[in-house]
Design an enzyme around this catalytic site. Structure first.
Site, PDB file in Angstrom:
ATOM      1  N   ARG A 228      12.054  79.558  21.534  1.00 20.65           N
ATOM      2  CA  ARG A 228      10.627  80.119  22.256  1.00 20.65           C
ATOM      3  C   ARG A 228       9.491  79.062  22.300  1.00 20.65           C
ATOM      4  NH1 ARG A 228      13.243  84.373  21.987  1.00 20.65           N
ATOM      5  NH2 ARG A 228      12.834  86.029  20.527  1.00 20.65           N
ATOM      6  N   HIS A 276      13.994  82.756  31.057  1.00 20.31           N
ATOM      7  CA  HIS A 276      14.557  83.667  29.297  1.00 20.31           C
ATOM      8  C   HIS A 276      16.083  83.842  29.877  1.00 20.31           C
ATOM      9  CE1 HIS A 276      13.047  84.727  25.709  1.00 20.31           C
ATOM     10  NE2 HIS A 276      14.216  84.615  25.787  1.00 20.31           N
TER      11      HIS A 276
HETATM   12  P1  NAP Z   1      18.745  81.903  11.945  1.00 18.68           P
HETATM   13  O1  NAP Z   1      20.199  83.115  11.887  1.00 18.68           O
HETATM   14  O2  NAP Z   1      17.681  83.279  11.188  1.00 18.68           O
HETATM   15  O3  NAP Z   1      18.205  80.672  12.098  1.00 18.68           O
HETATM   16  C1  NAP Z   1      17.042  79.946  11.827  1.00 18.68           C
HETATM   17  C2  NAP Z   1      17.799  78.362  11.505  1.00 18.68           C
HETATM   18  O4  NAP Z   1      16.590  77.957  11.598  1.00 18.68           O
HETATM   19  C3  NAP Z   1      17.931  78.207  10.704  1.00 18.68           C
HETATM   20  O5  NAP Z   1      18.839  77.534  10.044  1.00 18.68           O
HETATM   21  C4  NAP Z   1      16.806  78.195   9.105  1.00 18.68           C
HETATM   22  O6  NAP Z   1      17.254  76.958   8.288  1.00 18.68           O
HETATM   23  C5  NAP Z   1      16.043  77.116  10.338  1.00 18.68           C
HETATM   24  N1  NAP Z   1      14.954  76.904  10.017  1.00 18.68           N
HETATM   25  C6  NAP Z   1      13.498  78.020  10.308  1.00 18.68           C
HETATM   26  N2  NAP Z   1      12.176  77.791   9.485  1.00 18.68           N
HETATM   27  C7  NAP Z   1      12.698  76.576   9.373  1.00 18.68           C
HETATM   28  C8  NAP Z   1      11.853  75.773   8.827  1.00 18.68           C
HETATM   29  N3  NAP Z   1      10.588  75.832   8.439  1.00 18.68           N
HETATM   30  N4  NAP Z   1      12.422  73.954   8.684  1.00 18.68           N
HETATM   31  C9  NAP Z   1      13.326  74.206   8.735  1.00 18.68           C
HETATM   32  N5  NAP Z   1      14.192  74.905   9.245  1.00 18.68           N
HETATM   33  C10 NAP Z   1      14.306  75.653  10.010  1.00 18.68           C
HETATM   34  O7  NAP Z   1      18.539  82.748  13.886  1.00 18.68           O
HETATM   35  P2  NAP Z   1      19.268  82.670  15.142  1.00 18.68           P
HETATM   36  O8  NAP Z   1      20.053  83.850  14.890  1.00 18.68           O
HETATM   37  O9  NAP Z   1      20.233  81.261  14.772  1.00 18.68           O
HETATM   38  O10 NAP Z   1      17.991  82.739  16.189  1.00 18.68           O
HETATM   39  C11 NAP Z   1      17.484  81.586  16.730  1.00 18.68           C
HETATM   40  C12 NAP Z   1      16.163  82.108  17.338  1.00 18.68           C
HETATM   41  O11 NAP Z   1      17.006  81.640  19.047  1.00 18.68           O
HETATM   42  C13 NAP Z   1      15.812  83.356  17.577  1.00 18.68           C
HETATM   43  O12 NAP Z   1      14.745  83.013  16.568  1.00 18.68           O
HETATM   44  C14 NAP Z   1      14.865  83.079  18.697  1.00 18.68           C
HETATM   45  O13 NAP Z   1      14.082  82.654  18.902  1.00 18.68           O
HETATM   46  C15 NAP Z   1      16.307  82.795  19.536  1.00 18.68           C
HETATM   47  N6  NAP Z   1      16.948  82.848  20.525  1.00 18.68           N
HETATM   48  C16 NAP Z   1      16.976  82.554  21.692  1.00 18.68           C
HETATM   49  C17 NAP Z   1      17.012  83.459  23.229  1.00 18.68           C
HETATM   50  C18 NAP Z   1      17.782  83.357  24.476  1.00 18.68           C
HETATM   51  O14 NAP Z   1      17.319  83.826  25.641  1.00 18.68           O
HETATM   52  N7  NAP Z   1      16.241  81.518  25.055  1.00 18.68           N
HETATM   53  C19 NAP Z   1      18.323  84.453  22.782  1.00 18.68           C
HETATM   54  C20 NAP Z   1      18.614  84.310  21.810  1.00 18.68           C
HETATM   55  C21 NAP Z   1      18.096  83.679  20.164  1.00 18.68           C
HETATM   56  P3  NAP Z   1      17.999  77.985   7.275  1.00 18.68           P
HETATM   57  O15 NAP Z   1      19.592  77.858   7.654  1.00 18.68           O
HETATM   58  O16 NAP Z   1      17.673  76.766   5.741  1.00 18.68           O
HETATM   59  O17 NAP Z   1      17.378  79.518   6.551  1.00 18.68           O
END
Ligand code: NAP
Length: 313
Positions: A228, A276
């Site tokens: 983001r 994006h």
């Molecule tokens: P997810 O499965 O919820 O994974 C989030 C990861 O971040 C987890 O490993 C979590 O740790 C870690 N995390 C969260 N807060 C943290 C903190 N304060 N300190 C350390 N680690 C932290 O999310 P996802 O599905 O992989 O998606 C990630 C992000 O990608 C989305 O939120 C979105 O913003 C972005 N995204 C972007 C696009 C694009 O087109 N650019 C498309 C899709 C998604 P734990 O495992 O320990 O909980």
């Protein structure tokens, strides 16, 4: 026969037809906000991406909200978001695969010096040379080892890179080094030649790509932000690029989208900008996800992708 539940699509005007046809086989009636007449008390489910602030709070009998994207920060930005209603985020292996492709491609473009070969070709110059750095000596650090970060880490590991991930809790992913929590942050950065942000945007992660973080990376590190725009302090990135602390950056997400034409990132020689597009949720897959989610909610089961309000993701 029991009453059929009602699902309301709340997306920017004109976009609802992208999802509507795929939702027809769902065990509910579908309505579109700002197009169809409906009683607010009659709405059971909402499917949305950026609902207008305050709107969800006006639906008194809402059972579950489904996000059309993997990130739910746009929902959390609504100060009136009803936190008694479960919010389910979209998780899809196809989306994670496309995100991983984007990350792999932008790392390989740098690792294989492809931009320089493009320039050499334009000059009809035969610029044959060895890789600047061995793959096994090239250290990649993924911020966020969740659904998407883990897939990206595994793909890069399979290509022979030295991959590590940083998350809140420690992880066991074969061939990927795990760093966790605050104490793991500095050692993780110190060994990351490429830093890839795949964190959710929360109060804890906002602005995490800042001058202090860049200073902890090895000199000449490369940054990729695909999570983001709110993760990045843009002026601090530009300063780190101009000082040579960072060698370059690839950015898919921005604080303001579309990125305004006058933004300095567009023309910075060390920055690659994409609009994006790293991965866009497929409406057919998202609709299937919602249909299964509604069926699960109607059975009284908790969805595995329900947002944890305490963590903020
Ligand atoms: P997810 O499965 O919820 O994974 C989030 C990861 O971040 C987890 O490993 C979590 O740790 C870690 N995390 C969260 N807060 C943290 C903190 N304060 N300190 C350390 N680690 C932290 O999310 P996802 O599905 O992989 O998606 C990630 C992000 O990608 C989305 O939120 C979105 O913003 C972005 N995204 C972007 C696009 C694009 O087109 N650019 C498309 C899709 C998604 P734990 O495992 O320990 O909980």
């Amino acid at each position: 026969m029991g009453r059929r539940p009602k699902l309301l699509i709340v997306v920017p005007s004109g976009l609802a037809p992208l999802w509507e046809p795929w939702l027809r086989e769902g065990p509910f009636d579908t309505l579109v906000h700002e197009r169809d007449a409906y009683r607010r008390e009659g709405i059971d489910y909402v499917l949305s991406f950026r609902p207008p602030h305050g709107f969800l709070a006006t639906l008194p009998n809402l059972k579950t909200v489904f996000s059309l994207g993997a990130g739910i920060d746009a929902f959390l930005a609504d100060p009136a978001l009803p936190k008694t209603v479960p919010l389910v985020r979209f998780v899809d292996p196809q989306l994670s695969t496309e995100m991983a492709q984007y990350v792999v491609m932008h790392i390989l473009l740098q690792h294989r010096s492809q931009r320089e070969f493009d320039t050499a070709q334009a000059e009809h110059r035969w610029a044959q040379r060895l890789l600047a750095r061995k793959t096994s000596d090239t250290r990649i650090g993924i911020l966020g080892l969740g659904e998407i970060g883990t897939m990206a880490a595994e793909r890069l590991r399979d290509l022979g890179f030295a991959v590590a991930g940083w998350s809140r809790s420690a992880k066991t992913v074969a061939g990927v080094e795990s760093f966790a929590g605050e104490e793991g942050f500095a050692p993780f950065l110190a060994r990351s030649d490429y830093l890839v942000c795949l964190l959710p945007l929360t109060d804890e992660t906002r602005g995490i790509l800042n001058a202090k973080t860049f200073a902890l990376l090895p000199k000449g590190a490369y940054v990729i932000n695909v999570a983001r725009g709110g993760h990045l302090a843009e002026s601090e990135l530009i300063a780190a690029l101009d000082s040579g602390q960072l060698s370059g950056a690839t950015l898919d997400v921005f604080a303001t989208e579309p990125l305004p034409p006058e933004d300095p990132l567009w023309a910075h020689p060390k920055v690659t900008v994409t609009p994006h597009i790293a991965a866009i949720s497929d409406p057919a897959v998202a609709a299937r996800f919602v249909i299964e989610g509604v069926a699960r909610a109607e059975r009284g089961e908790r969805d595995p992708y329900t947002v944890d309000w305490g963590r903020g993701y």
